[in-house]
Design an enzyme around this catalytic site. Structure first.
Site, PDB file in Angstrom:
ATOM      1  N   SER A  85       0.800  -1.220   0.000  1.00 42.08           N
ATOM      2  CA  SER A  85       0.000   0.000   0.000  1.00 42.08           C
ATOM      3  C   SER A  85       0.831   1.268   0.000  1.00 42.08           C
ATOM      4  CB  SER A  85      -0.953  -0.014   1.182  1.00 42.08           C
ATOM      5  OG  SER A  85      -0.270  -0.321   2.376  1.00 42.08           O
TER       6      SER A  85
ATOM      7  N   HIS B 246      -5.342  -4.005  -1.913  1.00 41.02           N
ATOM      8  CA  HIS B 246      -5.236  -2.920  -2.896  1.00 41.02           C
ATOM      9  C   HIS B 246      -5.360  -3.401  -4.334  1.00 41.02           C
ATOM     10  CE1 HIS B 246      -4.606   0.780  -0.734  1.00 41.02           C
ATOM     11  NE2 HIS B 246      -3.946   0.098   0.174  1.00 41.02           N
TER      12      HIS B 246
ATOM     13  N   LYS C  77     -11.322  -0.621  -0.425  1.00 44.72           N
ATOM     14  CA  LYS C  77     -10.421   0.093  -1.348  1.00 44.72           C
ATOM     15  C   LYS C  77     -11.149   0.279  -2.695  1.00 44.72           C
ATOM     16  CE  LYS C  77      -7.519   0.101   2.015  1.00 44.72           C
ATOM     17  NZ  LYS C  77      -6.482  -0.855   2.367  1.00 44.72           N
TER      18      LYS C  77
HETATM   19  C1  LIG Z   1      -6.389  -1.247   3.981  1.00 49.69           C
HETATM   20  C2  LIG Z   1      -5.705  -2.536   4.159  1.00 49.69           C
HETATM   21  C3  LIG Z   1      -6.142  -3.468   5.108  1.00 49.69           C
HETATM   22  C4  LIG Z   1      -7.263  -3.173   6.060  1.00 49.69           C
HETATM   23  O1  LIG Z   1      -8.483  -3.228   5.439  1.00 49.69           O
HETATM   24  P1  LIG Z   1      -9.737  -2.475   6.126  1.00 49.69           P
HETATM   25  O2  LIG Z   1     -10.907  -3.061   5.439  1.00 49.69           O
HETATM   26  O3  LIG Z   1      -9.536  -1.025   5.882  1.00 49.69           O
HETATM   27  O4  LIG Z   1      -9.679  -2.826   7.581  1.00 49.69           O
HETATM   28  C5  LIG Z   1      -5.510  -4.693   5.182  1.00 49.69           C
HETATM   29  N1  LIG Z   1      -4.462  -4.980   4.388  1.00 49.69           N
HETATM   30  C6  LIG Z   1      -3.991  -4.101   3.476  1.00 49.69           C
HETATM   31  C7  LIG Z   1      -2.838  -4.472   2.620  1.00 49.69           C
HETATM   32  C8  LIG Z   1      -4.600  -2.850   3.340  1.00 49.69           C
HETATM   33  O5  LIG Z   1      -4.126  -1.985   2.449  1.00 49.69           O
END
Ligand SMILES: *Cc1c(COP(=O)(O)O)cnc(C)c1O
Length: 331
Positions: free
Chosen positions: A123, A151, A182
């Site tokens: 990310s 992502h 996302k």
């Molecule tokens: C955003 C993200 C998460 C967390 O997901 P949420 O639904 O926002 O709790 C987990 N792993 C990665 C790689 C992320 O980018």
């Protein structure tokens, strides 16, 4: 997604009332889990209240004391916390370094269960994990391979399943983690895997068992976003093309963009001060480029993160590129 949520609220209300195993799991949740498994091409899928909960619950359910985890140095915080909480011995391998990982696997054969875990699209720097090579290692060393596609879901691969599909590595991956938060524009995490693993998680993943289910309206939004991924694939091709275009323009301006090529475009500026300063200036010019600083990234690697979406117009992207021109690093 908004009309889908409205319709669901009008029929089933808002709060789900309880954890899934008590009585929080409704018909729309069940339908979304069925559609998720179809989308991912797996036996089964399980909804969590967030991606964070999916990672935390899965890792702690799969491994514990006497087991080993091999975790990429730039994995998401929810993976790191899952590793810590599990009680398993955790080996952190350098970012995307399969040679080091292989060495660690060779030197630690005495553990009972072994779990390799990685983000698929990191990310902060926008890099892809070498999932094909990780799958080979997992098979060779009889390890479980868990991949977090947060992502990449909805964006990479022919059907938008993620980087695993893009790299042809799906068969070697035992658990795929995703989130609706996302590209899918909503809320809620999920695990796609075999029926056996999903049954295990239903019984053992504490962030599933002891947490209130998502509102069914959120599951309704999830169904709608999966439909969009299925029926409007031009969204993802257009976004990736646009990302490539922005990168090439910014490279010409001398920015340090790292080596990645995804829709996440980092502008490396070095110090946290430089990042905040530039972010503030751009904000005044009408552009939101959040400053990402330690502890989200290592010291010296502060950056401004450009997160491109399908919704950005050509005009707004061109305007950003010309705004950055006047701030570009001088050689
Ligand atoms: C955003 C993200 C998460 C967390 O997901 P949420 O639904 O926002 O709790 C987990 N792993 C990665 C790689 C992320 O980018």
């Amino acid at each position: 997604l908004v009309p889908a949520v409205h319709r669901a609220i009008d029929t089933v209300g808002w709060g789900s009332g309880a954890s899934p195993l008590i009585c929080g799991h409704g018909a729309i949740h069940a339908e979304l889990e069925r559609q998720l498994a179809l989308f991912e091409g797996t036996d089964a899928a399980l909804l969590f209240s967030s991606g964070f909960a999916a990672n935390l619950g899965s890792i702690t359910a799969l491994v514990g004391r006497g087991d080993a985890i091999y975790s990429d140095a730039k994995n998401h915080a929810s993976i790191i916390d899952g590793c810590r909480l599990s009680g398993a011995t955790t080996f952190v391998f350098p970012h995307r370094d399969v040679t080091s990982l292989q060495g660690l696997l060779e030197d630690s054969s005495a553990f009972r269960r072994r779990l390799i875990v990685t983000d698929s699209l990191f990310s902060m720097d926008g890099n892809l994990a070498p999932l094909d090579k990780l799958a080979e290692l997992a098979e060779q060393f009889q390890a479980i391979l868990m991949v977090d596609e947060a992502h990449a879901t909805g964006l990479y691969g022919k059907d938008g399943r993620g980087v695993a599909q893009h790299l042809g590595a799906e068969d070697g991956i035992h658990l795929r983690i995703g989130t609706f938060s996302k590209a899918l524009g909503s809320i809620g995490g999920f695990v796609a895997s075999s029926q056996c693993v999903v049954d295990w998680l239903v019984n053992r993943a504490r962030s599933y068992v002891f947490s209130t289910a998502l509102p069914e309206a959120a599951a309704a939004a999830g169904l709608e976003s999966l439909r969009l991924v299925r029926e409007e694939p031009h969204r993802r091709t257009r976004l990736l093309e646009r990302s490539a275009h922005v990168r090439s323009q910014l490279r010409q301006q001398n920015w340090d963009l790292g080596s990645a090529s995804s829709q996440i475009v980092p502008l490396y500026v070095g110090t946290p001060q430089a990042a905040v300063e530039l972010s503030t200036k751009l904000r005044q010019e009408g552009f939101l480029l959040p400053a990402i600083r330690p502890p989200s990234v290592p010291a010296g690697e502060s950056l401004l993160r450009i997160s491109l979406t399908y919704g950005h117009t050509t005009d707004s992207v061109d305007a950003l590129v010309s705004a950055l021109e006047s701030h570009r690093p001088r050689p």
